[in-house]
Design a protein around this motif. Structure first.
Motif, PDB file in Angstrom:
ATOM      1  N   VAL A  67       0.872  -1.163   0.000  1.00  0.00           N
ATOM      2  CA  VAL A  67       0.000   0.000   0.000  1.00  0.00           C
ATOM      3  C   VAL A  67       0.917   1.222   0.000  1.00  0.00           C
ATOM      4  N   THR A  68       1.129   1.784  -1.176  1.00  0.00           N
ATOM      5  CA  THR A  68       2.131   2.835  -1.329  1.00  0.00           C
ATOM      6  C   THR A  68       1.554   4.198  -1.000  1.00  0.00           C
ATOM      7  N   SER A  69       2.469   5.110  -0.736  1.00  0.00           N
ATOM      8  CA  SER A  69       2.130   6.521  -0.554  1.00  0.00           C
ATOM      9  C   SER A  69       2.927   7.333  -1.559  1.00  0.00           C
ATOM     10  N   ALA A  70       2.602   8.619  -1.670  1.00  0.00           N
ATOM     11  CA  ALA A  70       3.326   9.475  -2.607  1.00  0.00           C
ATOM     12  C   ALA A  70       4.816   9.490  -2.302  1.00  0.00           C
ATOM     13  N   ALA A  71       5.174   9.318  -1.035  1.00  0.00           N
ATOM     14  CA  ALA A  71       6.594   9.337  -0.660  1.00  0.00           C
ATOM     15  C   ALA A  71       7.364   8.200  -1.313  1.00  0.00           C
ATOM     16  N   ASP A  72       6.703   7.085  -1.607  1.00  0.00           N
ATOM     17  CA  ASP A  72       7.388   5.957  -2.247  1.00  0.00           C
ATOM     18  C   ASP A  72       7.833   6.294  -3.666  1.00  0.00           C
ATOM     19  N   PHE A  73       7.154   7.250  -4.309  1.00  0.00           N
ATOM     20  CA  PHE A  73       7.443   7.636  -5.684  1.00  0.00           C
ATOM     21  C   PHE A  73       8.246   8.938  -5.769  1.00  0.00           C
ATOM     22  N   ALA A  74       8.577   9.516  -4.629  1.00  0.00           N
ATOM     23  CA  ALA A  74       9.227  10.831  -4.611  1.00  0.00           C
ATOM     24  C   ALA A  74      10.620  10.768  -5.240  1.00  0.00           C
ATOM     25  N   PRO A  75      11.066  11.872  -5.852  1.00  0.00           N
ATOM     26  CA  PRO A  75      12.410  11.899  -6.437  1.00  0.00           C
ATOM     27  C   PRO A  75      13.480  11.586  -5.397  1.00  0.00           C
ATOM     28  N   ARG A  76      14.494  10.871  -5.831  1.00  0.00           N
ATOM     29  CA  ARG A  76      15.670  10.600  -5.004  1.00  0.00           C
ATOM     30  C   ARG A  76      16.822  11.420  -5.558  1.00  0.00           C
ATOM     31  N   PRO A  77      17.223  12.481  -4.861  1.00  0.00           N
ATOM     32  CA  PRO A  77      18.271  13.355  -5.397  1.00  0.00           C
ATOM     33  C   PRO A  77      19.515  12.585  -5.803  1.00  0.00           C
ATOM     34  N   ALA A  78      20.070  12.969  -6.934  1.00  0.00           N
ATOM     35  CA  ALA A  78      21.256  12.300  -7.457  1.00  0.00           C
ATOM     36  C   ALA A  78      22.457  12.587  -6.567  1.00  0.00           C
ATOM     37  N   SER A  79      23.306  11.578  -6.403  1.00  0.00           N
ATOM     38  CA  SER A  79      24.513  11.716  -5.605  1.00  0.00           C
ATOM     39  C   SER A  79      25.687  12.055  -6.518  1.00  0.00           C
ATOM     40  N   ASP A  80      26.898  11.944  -5.964  1.00  0.00           N
ATOM     41  CA  ASP A  80      28.098  12.162  -6.781  1.00  0.00           C
ATOM     42  C   ASP A  80      28.276  11.072  -7.835  1.00  0.00           C
ATOM     43  N   ALA A  81      27.569   9.967  -7.684  1.00  0.00           N
ATOM     44  CA  ALA A  81      27.581   8.899  -8.686  1.00  0.00           C
ATOM     45  C   ALA A  81      26.138   8.652  -9.116  1.00  0.00           C
ATOM     46  N   PRO A  82      25.585   9.547  -9.946  1.00  0.00           N
ATOM     47  CA  PRO A  82      24.153   9.465 -10.281  1.00  0.00           C
ATOM     48  C   PRO A  82      23.749   8.124 -10.855  1.00  0.00           C
ATOM     49  N   GLY A  83      24.619   7.514 -11.657  1.00  0.00           N
ATOM     50  CA  GLY A  83      24.258   6.264 -12.292  1.00  0.00           C
ATOM     51  C   GLY A  83      24.068   5.125 -11.316  1.00  0.00           C
ATOM     52  N   ALA A  84      24.782   5.148 -10.193  1.00  0.00           N
ATOM     53  CA  ALA A  84      24.716   4.032  -9.254  1.00  0.00           C
ATOM     54  C   ALA A  84      23.347   3.933  -8.607  1.00  0.00           C
ATOM     55  N   GLY A  85      22.821   5.063  -8.162  1.00  0.00           N
ATOM     56  CA  GLY A  85      21.504   5.052  -7.542  1.00  0.00           C
ATOM     57  C   GLY A  85      20.424   4.648  -8.517  1.00  0.00           C
TER      58      GLY A  85
END
Length: 225
Positions: A67-85
């Motif tokens: 049972v998801t909430s909007a927080a489950d779909f929220a953007p995850r800010p890119a780190s210094d290694a964007p591709g890894a995340g």
């Protein structure tokens, strides 16, 4: 996608192939690229990758029957290694879609409203076409191109054609900008990818064309059937 018939075929193998292409392209993103403009006028490249990563994780949770909430779909800010995340999130959503029993489930998609669910095939289709278009967005932002085989573009075009157009596309919070014209360079219909992009509010010629308005959320996912 009100009134959109669920795709007849299992899209999961094609979805996985698109994710692999997206992962390869996002893997090229470096910290100095994060501020680059994208065909999605609301987002720079860092914001686009963050959005794509969040959507992967949200759809993975939905596919697992949570049972998801909007927080489950929220953007995850890119780190210094964007591709890894992004790569980790792509593996997670691919694994979740592949779990036994997924085709019989309904996905909870709170971005559509409280308690809204859709059939698994439709939910997979939403994420599939979003990933096709966002992969192109990333490629163009990096100044390169991406191609997909017909077996991917044919169902993606079917889904894109079913997205409602009209005045709703003009609203500030519209998921997609207005339908665009394709610039035919030869007799006959425009290439399938160009048609998909234009139907979802992008200029296939970007950045030579103007910025399109692109996604403000993540597609028009309004059918709850």
């Amino acid at each position: 996608m009100s009134g959109t018939p669920a795709p007849a075929a299992d899209l999961r193998p094609l979805h996985r192939a698109v994710l692999d292409t997206a992962t390869e392209l996002v893997g090229r993103v470096r910290p100095e690229h994060l501020g680059l403009p994208t065909p999605c006028a609301a987002w720079d490249l860092g914001e686009l990758v963050a959005h794509m990563t969040g959507q992967n994780l949200g759809f993975a949770a939905a596919a697992r029957g949570q049972v998801t909430s909007a927080a489950d779909f929220a953007p995850r800010p890119a780190s210094d290694a964007p591709g890894a995340g992004f790569a980790a999130s792509a593996r997670e959503v691919a694994a979740a879609f592949a779990e036994p029993g997924v085709p019989a489930r309904r996905f909870a998609l709170p971005e559509l409203g409280p308690d809204v669910t859709v059939r698994a095939q439709r939910g997979i289709g939403f994420h599939f076409v979003d990933t096709v278009v966002h992969t192109w967005d990333v490629a163009r932002s990096l100044g390169t191109t991406v191609t997909f085989p017909a077996e991917i573009l044919t169902p993606a075009l079917e889904i894109a054609r079913a997205v409602p157009g009209g005045a709703a596309r003009e609203q500030p919070d519209a998921a997609f900008g207005p339908v665009r014209e394709t610039s035919a360079t030869a007799p006959g219909p425009a290439p399938a990818l160009d048609q998909i992009l234009a139907l979802l509010g992008r200029s296939p010629a970007w950045p030579d064309g103007d910025r399109t308005g692109g996604d403000r959320t993540d597609g028009d996912r309004t059918d709850t059937a």
